[in-house]
Enzyme design. Structure first.
Site, PDB file in Angstrom:
ATOM      1  N   ASP A  87      -5.239   1.065   5.907  1.00  0.00           N
ATOM      2  CA  ASP A  87      -3.907   1.627   5.707  1.00  0.00           C
ATOM      3  C   ASP A  87      -3.576   2.450   6.941  1.00  0.00           C
ATOM      4  O   ASP A  87      -4.290   3.398   7.272  1.00  0.00           O
ATOM      5  CB  ASP A  87      -3.900   2.517   4.456  1.00  0.00           C
ATOM      6  CG  ASP A  87      -2.619   3.312   4.302  1.00  0.00           C
ATOM      7  OD1 ASP A  87      -1.548   2.739   4.501  1.00  0.00           O
ATOM      8  OD2 ASP A  87      -2.712   4.520   4.000  1.00  0.00           O
ATOM      9  N   GLU A 131       2.761   1.580   5.821  1.00  0.00           N
ATOM     10  CA  GLU A 131       1.964   2.338   4.854  1.00  0.00           C
ATOM     11  C   GLU A 131       2.717   2.493   3.541  1.00  0.00           C
ATOM     12  O   GLU A 131       2.157   2.340   2.456  1.00  0.00           O
ATOM     13  CB  GLU A 131       1.611   3.719   5.415  1.00  0.00           C
ATOM     14  CG  GLU A 131       0.815   4.559   4.422  1.00  0.00           C
ATOM     15  CD  GLU A 131       0.562   5.978   4.899  1.00  0.00           C
ATOM     16  OE1 GLU A 131      -0.387   6.585   4.384  1.00  0.00           O
ATOM     17  OE2 GLU A 131       1.301   6.466   5.759  1.00  0.00           O
ATOM     18  N   GLU A 132       4.029   2.805   3.636  1.00  0.00           N
ATOM     19  CA  GLU A 132       4.800   3.026   2.423  1.00  0.00           C
ATOM     20  C   GLU A 132       4.970   1.735   1.631  1.00  0.00           C
ATOM     21  O   GLU A 132       5.023   1.758   0.400  1.00  0.00           O
ATOM     22  CB  GLU A 132       6.161   3.631   2.778  1.00  0.00           C
ATOM     23  CG  GLU A 132       6.094   5.093   3.191  1.00  0.00           C
ATOM     24  CD  GLU A 132       5.501   5.282   4.580  1.00  0.00           C
ATOM     25  OE1 GLU A 132       5.987   4.658   5.540  1.00  0.00           O
ATOM     26  OE2 GLU A 132       4.534   6.050   4.717  1.00  0.00           O
TER      27      GLU A 132
END
Length: 511
Positions: free
Chosen positions: A269, A287-288
Site C-alpha cells: 500500500d 491508497e484511498e
C-alpha cells in the site's frame, strides 16, 4: 470491564461509557439507535435529511464538541447524496434495509467489545491483541473480527466517534463527515464513487455478516540491538554496501493492479505516514482506492497513529467487496466483487497488505545518501520476515513485534507485489525507487518481487536493465553501491541521465 488495561487506554476514543461491569451506550443514544433499527415505517428515517437530523441528536447526547462537526454541512451533505445523487430505488433500499441493520449492529457494539477484550489475550497464546492505540515505536498487533470492524465502521458512518483528542495522538479523523458533508464540489464523481463503494460494503455485511478476522500489526525496525543475534537493527549505509545477498527474482507487469495478483504475496500500500491518507476526504489516490474497495482497512485508522521512519503497518485478512475502474478523477465504483481468497489458521483471508510511506515531494534531495538510506530502510521494515530464519544470510531475525511469533508457517515463500511506490504525486524517481525496493525485498529474504508499472513510460526498459543486472550476477551490496554512485552524480549534476541509461553506460565503459 473498566479495569481491562487495553480498554482503559482506549475508552476515550469510543462513543461508549463504562459502567461497573459492562460497556453501554448513553441511554438517549441507545434509544435513537433502537428507534432507527425498527425501520422507516416507525422511525420515519427515510431520507438523508432526516438521517442527518438523528445523527446530530446522537452527537449532542454524546456531548461531542460542536467544533468537531458542523450540523449544517452534515445535513446538507447527507441530503444531497441520499436524496439527490442516488436513485429513489437505491435510497428506499438503503433506508429500508441497511440503515436499520447498521443501527441494530451498533446496539450490539458494547457486548461485542466486551467479548473482544475477554478473548484478546488468548488469540496468540498470551500475546496482547486487544483493541488499543498502537503508538509509534510500540510494536504490537490487534486482532479484530470482521463483525466488530463492521460495527466500528458503522460508528464512522454515523459520525459518532469523539474526535477532540485524536489530533494530539497523531490520529486521523475517522468519522465520515468530511467525505459526505456539504459543500460537495457539486459532488464530484470520484468522491461520489468512494461513497458508493463504502455503502456497498455496508449493504453486503448487513445481508450476510462475514465471520473472519483481521490483524493489524505495527512493525518496528529497531534502532540498536547491534550485538543481539535475534534482531536486525536499523541498517546503516555500510550494512547495505557490504551485503552479499543475491538479488531475488523479478516479474514485471505492465498492466493489471497489485490487488489482483493471483499468488501469495505482500501487497504494498503506497501509504501516507498517516495510514489511509485521504480516504475519508475528497481525494482519490491509489491508497484511498484500496481502502474503499477493502473498507476493513479503514478500521486501522481508528487506532494506528502515524508511522515513524523505521516502521511499517501490516494488515492481514481484509476482504474485498467492490470492483472499480479508473484512477483519480476517472475512478468509478463498478459493482460487487466476490473475494475468493483462502483463509489461514487464524481465520484471516490470505490477503496481506503492507503499508509503507515514501518521502513526499523530495525533489533532488532524494539522491542524498541519507534519503536513499531512509527509503530502503522504510521498505526493509515492511518486507522483513516476522519469523526467525534458521540458516544462511541475509538476516538472522525479524522486525520487532510484540512477541516473536510466526503467523505464516510458510512465510519464506511469500514474495512482494508492489509498484511505483513514492512516485506519481509524491514525485519520486521511479527508476531509483524500483531498484531500492528490489534491494530491500532481496535483503529481507523474500523470494520474488512482482512489480506493476501501471504503464509508466519511465519504466518501459526495466526488463532489459534487470536482465543486464542478472548477467552481471550482482549482489545487493554491489547494486546499492551503483545507486549511491549514480545519486552522487545526479546531486552534483555530473549526469542528467536516468538510472537505467546511466547504469547501461557505466557497464559499457568498464567492458
Amino acid at each position: 470491564m473498566e479495569k481491562k488495561e487495553d480498554l482503559g487506554s482506549f475508552l476515550k476514543y469510543l462513543p461508549l461509557v463504562a459502567q461497573s461491569s459492562s460497556l453501554a451506550w448513553p441511554p438517549s443514544v441507545e434509544q435513537e439507535l433502537q428507534t432507527i433499527s425498527e425501520g422507516p415505517t416507525k422511525s420515519m428515517v427515510n431520507s438523508g435529511e432526516v438521517l442527518a437530523s438523528h445523527i446530530t441528536n446522537m452527537r449532542k447526547s454524546l456531548s461531542l464538541d460542536a467544533c468537531d462537526l458542523s450540523p449544517n454541512p452534515l445535513l446538507q451533505g447527507y441530503a444531497t447524496f441520499f436524496d439527490k445523487k442516488i436513485s429513489r430505488e437505491e435510497s428506499a433500499k438503503f433506508f429500508g434495509e441497511v440503515v436499520p441493520a447498521l443501527c441494530g449492529l451498533l446496539l450490539q457494539l458494547p457486548s461485542m467489545l466486551e467479548t473482544h477484550y475477554q478473548n484478546a489475550d488468548h488469540v496468540l497464546d498470551g500475546v496482547t491483541s486487544g483493541l488499543r492505540l498502537l503508538t509509534p515505536q510500540e510494536a504490537g498487533v490487534v486482532f479484530l473480527s470482521q463483525e466488530l470492524i463492521a460495527a466500528l465502521l458503522a460508528c464512522s458512518f454515523f459520525c459518532l466517534f469523539p474526535e477532540a483528542d485524536r489530533r494530539s495522538k497523531h490520529l486521523q479523523s475517522i468519522n465520515f463527515d468530511d467525505l459526505i458533508s456539504f459543500p460537495f464540489m457539486s459532488y464530484c464523481s470520484k468522491r461520489e464513487n468512494k461513497i458508493r463503494c463504502l455503502l456497498h460494503y455496508f449493504e453486503r455485511v448487513c445481508q450476510c455478516m462475514p465471520t473472519g478476522f483481521v490483524s493489524f500489526e505495527r512493525k518496528v525496525l529497531p534502532r540498536g540491538h547491534k550485538h543481539n543475534p535475534h534482531y536486525v537493527s536499523y541498517p546503516d549505509a555500510e550494512y547495505w554496501a557490504k551485503s552479499t545477498t543475491p538479488l531475488c527474482s523479478v516479474e514485471i507487469h505492465t498492466s493489471g493492479a497489485i490487488e489482483d495478483q493471483p499468488g501469495e504475496a505482500l501487497e504494498v500500500d503506497f501509504a501516507d505516514e498517516y495510514i489511509g491518507g485521504l480516504t475519508l476526504s475528497y481525494d482519490t489516490l491509489q491508497e484511498e482506492i484500496r481502502f474503499v474497495i477493502n473498507p476493513e482497512l479503514i478500521a486501522g485508522m481508528i487506532f494506528l497513529p502515524r508511522m515513524d521512519v523505521n516502521e511499517a503497518i501490516e494488515i492481514v485478512g481484509v476482504e474485498r467487496f467492490s470492483r472499480y475502474t479508473g484512477y483519480g478523477p476517472s475512478f468509478q465504483y463498478a459493482g460487487d466483487y466476490t473475494d475468493e481468497k483462502d483463509f489461514d489458521a487464524f481465520k484471516r483471508r490470505k490477503t496481506r497488505v503492507i503499508a509503507i510511506d515514501a518521502l513526499p515531494n523530495p525533489g533532488s534531495t532524494q539522491y542524498k545518501p541519507e534519503r536513499l538510506l531512509r527509503e530502503i530502510n522504510k521498505a526493509f521494515s515492511g518486507y522483513l520476515h516476522q519469523c526467525k530464519h534458521q540458516a544462511g544470510p541475509p538476516p538472522s531475525s525479524a522486525v520487532e513485534s510484540s512477541k516473536r511469533w510466526c503467523m505464516d508457517d510458510h512465510e519464506e515463500k511469500i514474495g512482494v507485489a508492489t509498484g511505483n511506490w513514492g512516485c506519481g504525486v509524491f514525485g519520486g524517481d521511479p527508476e531509483v525507487k524500483i531498484m531500492l525496493q528490489w534491494l530491500a525485498i532481496s535483503q529481507s529474504g523474500r523470494p520474488f518481487m512482482s512489480y506493476y508499472t501501471f504503464g509508466l513510460q519511465a519504466l518501459q526498459n526495466v526488463n532489459q536493465v534487470i536482465e543486464r543486472i542478472g548477467l552481471q550476477e550482482m549482489k545487493v551490496g554491489e547494486l546499492w553501491s551503483k545507486l549511491v554512485e549514480y545519486s552522487a552524480e545526479r546531486l552534483s549534476r555530473s549526469t542528467r541521465l536516468g538510472f537505467f541509461s546511466w547504469f547501461t553506460s557505466s557497464l559499457s565503459a568498464t567492458n
